[in-house]
Design an enzyme around this catalytic site. Structure first.
Site, PDB file in Angstrom:
ATOM      1  CG  ASP A  90      46.469  45.414  36.090  1.00  0.00           C
ATOM      2  OD1 ASP A  90      45.347  44.995  36.436  1.00  0.00           O
ATOM      3  OD2 ASP A  90      46.865  45.406  34.916  1.00  0.00           O
ATOM      4  CG  ASP A  97      41.406  41.182  32.220  1.00  0.00           C
ATOM      5  OD1 ASP A  97      40.700  41.913  32.928  1.00  0.00           O
ATOM      6  OD2 ASP A  97      42.598  41.423  31.956  1.00  0.00           O
TER       7      ASP A  97
HETATM    8  C1  GLA Z   1      44.554  43.554  32.764  1.00  0.00           C
HETATM    9  C2  GLA Z   1      44.791  42.545  33.876  1.00  0.00           C
HETATM   10  C3  GLA Z   1      46.270  42.187  33.902  1.00  0.00           C
HETATM   11  C4  GLA Z   1      46.672  41.598  32.561  1.00  0.00           C
HETATM   12  C5  GLA Z   1      46.348  42.584  31.445  1.00  0.00           C
HETATM   13  C6  GLA Z   1      46.548  41.964  30.079  1.00  0.00           C
HETATM   14  O1  GLA Z   1      45.189  44.761  33.008  1.00  0.00           O
HETATM   15  O2  GLA Z   1      44.397  43.073  35.111  1.00  0.00           O
HETATM   16  O3  GLA Z   1      46.535  41.264  34.937  1.00  0.00           O
HETATM   17  O4  GLA Z   1      45.986  40.393  32.373  1.00  0.00           O
HETATM   18  O5  GLA Z   1      44.997  43.017  31.527  1.00  0.00           O
HETATM   19  O6  GLA Z   1      46.162  42.814  29.057  1.00  0.00           O
END
Ligand code: GLA
Length: 511
Positions: A335, A275
């Site tokens: 997200d 990420d």
């Molecule tokens: C980001 C990702 C999410 C999740 C969070 C965890 O927002 O896009 O899918 O993994 O981090 O902190």
């Protein structure tokens, strides 16, 4: 506005003690006159959470103000974000780059402190920053020169499994993962193809003296957990990122890529979600590819088959270079949230990436929200249908230990799963006709999956014309894969009523 606030913010508003009395009284008039917002200009330190690894989160907000307009940045070890907004009286609203309607921070100036919420949910407080309120300085590491990372042979169809983030966020631990693994077996999820059990953010501890990443108290023995998950015929996934910190503020793999890949392989990890998060505070989008390549190489050099999931929200046209860094899937959007507009928005946003999906490398509009309770069952059926039509990874994000009959029926619909897992690996694209949206996906056996989504707020008649399906012949068999029934085309068309936010999903083959 209290004097305390004015004095504490003196660096930017009043300057030093040499400011004249006239300046001081003018300023006080401005901040107290009706119609003018109080002054929020200056540096603020937010009181952060204590993470599960014992570390304390710190966020610094720097604001400038002109009249009632605010601009500034919010920085932590995990992110840096430009903000702008307004102050009305003591009330402030600050928006991030993504939404002009949903304030990132909103609240009031009370006794020289900012009190409010993040996205209207999590309580948030900031005090005027002192000289001690500094973020650690991170030294820059040049990313490697580009080369192609060989395909790892995995994810020939979109990965299927479960991920902890959508429902559990920071409340995931060893016991939860074990009980989820048990439920993946007893519910039939594993046998339907959902094999990856993926731990998302917040498992991380701190690094030991040799720089090895440790787990925190929620995961006392990751190797033992992997053994347990493997003993159930499942695979274990984990999460990290190329920056110094993950999105939730835990240590990332920055400068430790090879070491972390080796640790993951030694634990028996089968899937890594990587990420971007705090990497954005160090690198530009133009450097995404070499930065992701670094972990692609590190995973390859472990010799263990590990699915590589890039999570960078579709930045930098990832679909064009994802396979070259060894990526098996990559997020195309922000997200997902458990609401209709977010779900539809994500799948529509990835439409331009359709030509880039295929066996071994998939566009990922994010994990499933099915069963999390904020959409109707019709909406969840649409969610599942769309993810299948666009050949998206199917990573359930609900509590599989306690599913309603409807959730179970949606996630375990084998005919819909077969559309998602079709070996041809084509990603459907939509055609809009008023409030109806038709998605067509060619399948490996020459048949076609066709879905009509009703975006409107009332029931509508959906018509499918066989000529649009490019079947190369007359319809031989048409099957409604939600009703599990064959249906009949009259001449070249089939028409059915579709509820608001519902879907008609057929698999059609030609003579
Ligand atoms: C980001 C990702 C999410 C999740 C969070 C965890 O927002 O896009 O899918 O993994 O981090 O902190």
């Amino acid at each position: 506005m209290s004097m305390t606030r004015a004095n504490l913010n003196g660096r930017s508003i009043l300057g030093n003690a040499a400011k004249t009395a006239v300046g001081l009284s003018l300023c006080l008039m401005l901040v107290t006159l009706p119609g003018f917002g109080q002054s929020l200009a200056g540096r603020w330190a937010a009181i952060g959470r204590t993470l599960d690894n014992g570390e304390q989160e710190k966020t610094i907000l720097e604001l400038a103000q002109t009249g009632d307009q605010l601009t500034g940045t919010m920085k932590s070890q995990s992110f840096s974000m430009d903000l702008n907004g307004t102050v009305t009286g003591s009330h402030f609203e600050l928006f991030g780059p993504r939404s002009k309607t949903r304030p990132m921070l909103a609240g009031d100036l009370v006794n020289g402190e900012l009190h409010g919420t993040v996205f209207g949910r999590r309580p948030w407080t900031a005090k005027p920053a002192t000289a001690a309120d500094q973020l650690p300085v991170i030294s820059y590491i040049e990313p490697p020169p580009l080369h192609n990372v060989a395909y790892n042979g995995l994810a020939k169809t979109p990965p299927m499994g479960w991920n902890s983030w959508n429902l559990f966020q920071g409340r995931v631990d060893d016991q939860t993962v074990r009980s989820i693994a048990d439920a993946m077996v007893s519910s039939g999820m594993r046998d339907a193809g959902y094999v990856y059990v993926n731990i998302d953010d917040t498992w991380e501890g701190v690094r030991d003296a040799a720089g090895n990443i440790q787990t925190n108290h929620k995961f006392p023995d990751m190797k033992a957990l992997a053994d347990y998950v493997h003993s159930k015929g499942l695979k274990l996934g984990i999460y990290s990122g190329p920056g110094p910190r993950t999105c939730a503020g835990y240590p990332g793999s920055y400068g430790h890529e090879e070491q972390d890949a080796k640790t993951f392989a030694a634990w028996g990890i089968d899937y890594l979600k990587y990420d971007w998060c705090s990497a954005a505070t160090i690198y530009k989008d133009a450097q995404l590819q070499p930065v992701y390549q670094k972990m692609g190489d590190a995973l390859a050099s472990t010799g263990r088959p590990i699915v590589y999931s890039l999570c960078e929200y579709g930045r930098g046209s990832v679909e064009k270079w994802g396979p070259e860094v060894g990526g098996n899937l990559w997020r195309t959007t922000d997200d997902i949230r458990d609401e209709w507009s977010s779900m539809i928005g994500n799948v529509e946003e990835q439409v331009p990436t359709a030509p880039y999906a295929g066996p071994g490398h998939w566009n990922d509009p994010d994990m499933l929200e099915i069963g999390n309770g904020h959409m109707t069952d019709d909406e969840y059926r649409t969610h599942m249908s769309l993810w299948a039509l666009v050949a998206a990874p199917l990573l359930a994000g609900n509590d599989v230990r306690s599913m309603t009959a409807a959730t179970r029926e949606i996630l375990l619909n084998k005919e819909v799963i077969a559309i998602d897992q079709d070996p041809l690996g084509k990603q459907a694209s939509p055609v809009k006709n008023g409030g109806l949206e038709t998605w067509i996906k060619p399948l490996a056996d020459g048949s076609v999956a066709v879905g009509v989504v009703n975006l409107g707020s009332a029931e509508a008649q959906a018509s499918i014309n066989s000529r649009d399906l490019k079947l190369g012949g007359k319809v031989k068999r048409a099957r409604d894969v939600w009703k599990h029934q064959d249906v009949k085309f009259t001449g070249e068309t089939y028409t059915a009523a579709v509820p608001s936010h519902g879907v008609l999903l057929l698999r059609v083959s030609a003579k």
